[in-house]
Design an enzyme around this catalytic site. Structure first.
Site, PDB file in Angstrom:
ATOM      1  N   ASN A   1      11.335  10.287  -7.791  1.00  0.00           N
ATOM      2  CA  ASN A   1      10.074   9.566  -7.583  1.00  0.00           C
ATOM      3  C   ASN A   1       9.601   9.010  -8.926  1.00  0.00           C
ATOM      4  OD1 ASN A   1       8.826  12.050  -5.263  1.00  0.00           O
ATOM      5  ND2 ASN A   1       9.788  10.093  -4.768  1.00  0.00           N
TER       6      ASN A   1
ATOM      7  N   GLU B   1      14.620  14.287   4.373  1.00  0.00           N
ATOM      8  CA  GLU B   1      14.157  12.911   4.219  1.00  0.00           C
ATOM      9  C   GLU B   1      15.077  11.958   4.979  1.00  0.00           C
ATOM     10  OE1 GLU B   1      12.219  10.538   4.086  1.00  0.00           O
ATOM     11  OE2 GLU B   1      11.441  10.580   2.027  1.00  0.00           O
TER      12      GLU B   1
ATOM     13  N   ARG C   1       3.783  16.847   2.105  1.00  0.00           N
ATOM     14  CA  ARG C   1       4.937  16.209   1.477  1.00  0.00           C
ATOM     15  C   ARG C   1       5.181  16.891   0.135  1.00  0.00           C
ATOM     16  NH1 ARG C   1       5.238  10.040  -0.969  1.00  0.00           N
ATOM     17  NH2 ARG C   1       7.423  10.157  -1.660  1.00  0.00           N
ATOM     18  N   HIS C   2       6.442  17.060  -0.229  1.00  0.00           N
ATOM     19  CA  HIS C   2       6.774  17.704  -1.501  1.00  0.00           C
ATOM     20  C   HIS C   2       6.070  17.019  -2.672  1.00  0.00           C
ATOM     21  CE1 HIS C   2       9.354  14.357  -2.724  1.00  0.00           C
ATOM     22  NE2 HIS C   2       9.816  14.342  -1.485  1.00  0.00           N
TER      23      HIS C   2
ATOM     24  N   ARG D   1      13.132  -0.575   3.575  1.00  0.00           N
ATOM     25  CA  ARG D   1      12.234   0.553   3.344  1.00  0.00           C
ATOM     26  C   ARG D   1      11.219   0.738   4.457  1.00  0.00           C
ATOM     27  NH1 ARG D   1       9.388   0.679  -2.294  1.00  0.00           N
ATOM     28  NH2 ARG D   1       8.930   2.772  -1.521  1.00  0.00           N
TER      29      ARG D   1
ATOM     30  N   TYR E   1      19.068   7.282   3.002  1.00  0.00           N
ATOM     31  CA  TYR E   1      19.024   5.900   2.529  1.00  0.00           C
ATOM     32  C   TYR E   1      20.401   5.299   2.265  1.00  0.00           C
ATOM     33  CZ  TYR E   1      14.025   5.043   2.230  1.00  0.00           C
ATOM     34  OH  TYR E   1      12.705   4.801   2.544  1.00  0.00           O
TER      35      TYR E   1
END
Length: 245
Positions: A15, A87, A8-9, A114, A90
């Site tokens: 974040n 990703e 994962r990045h 989520r 959202y």
């Protein structure tokens, strides 16, 4: 035996700010850059090498991969970028602070958006400036292909389509593969590889920029998996902590 490395990045700016990111193209934070350097050093110290790399079209995953490969002296290997490794989208939550969104809609509702696998957040509208239709990186997509929101099932569907068409054949041909992607993208792959139940994937967390190794048989069925640290394999159930790098 076939080995696949998933990463994962590193920590992104959003974040750090606790924002819903999705397809928004935000960069790595300073801490995220350090995490990516550390991941490359871990892989190099443990004797890993790669023939080909796969990533999304979002800069936080691309830059993480660049840094990892630079640390490993592998900047020259082929890198394939595809939106199907993006990703989870959202929708209208993208850019919103998670805590503020929980206050507005309630913690239970935000948790459902989520963590449930089949509930989509509120969708973007096509006149929303966040809608990606005019972004040149998606110009090859037809209008109906570009999501306005996604649940995890939607994300898994596109991720696995790319897995079966591109990544699995590469692994079966003997190539050593690394995938630099995103939390929900990797959750989708882990769910598929480990045949996790819906309940199992709901509680699954993928840490930023810690190499996750899958050992696979010739049919790409998992034999075992583990995280890597500077000291080698991490005991099952443990996730190594980042060091300053």
């Amino acid at each position: 035996m076939i080995k696949l490395v998933l990463i994962r990045h590193g920590q992104s700016l959003w974040n750090l700010e606790n924002r819903f990111t999705g397809w928004t193209d935000v960069d790595l934070s300073e801490n995220g850059l350090s995490e990516a350097r550390e991941a490359g050093a871990i892989l190099k110290k443990n004797g890993y090498t790669f023939d080909v790399a796969y990533t999304s079209v979002l800069k936080r995953a691309i830059r993480t991969l660049w840094i990892v490969l630079h640390e490993m002296d592998l900047a020259w290997i082929p890198v394939h970028k595809c939106w199907k490794l993006n990703e989870r989208h959202y929708g209208a939550l993208q850019g919103l602070n998670k805590d503020e969104t929980a206050k507005k809609y309630g913690e239970e509702q935000v948790h459902i958006w989520r963590r449930s696998i089949d509930v989509r957040p509120p969708a973007l509208t096509e006149d929303d400036p966040r809608y990606e239709m005019n972004d040149p990186r998606y110009k090859a997509l037809k209008k109906g292909e570009l999501p306005l929101t996604e649940c995890l099932v939607d994300t898994e569907k596109r991720v696995l389509a790319y897995w079966h068409s591109e990544i699995a054949p590469s692994l079966k041909s003997g190539e050593k593969v690394i995938i630099s992607s995103h939390g929900n993208t990797i959750r989708s792959l882990v769910k598929y590889l480990d045949n996790l139940s819906s309940d199992g994937v709901v509680s699954l967390n993928i840490p930023t920029s810690i190499p996750l190794v899958y050992e696979l048989d010739d049919n790409l069925r998992p034999i075992r998996h583990y995280y890597l640290s500077m000291d080698g394999e991490v005991p099952e159930g443990e996730i190594p902590k980042h060091i300053s790098f």
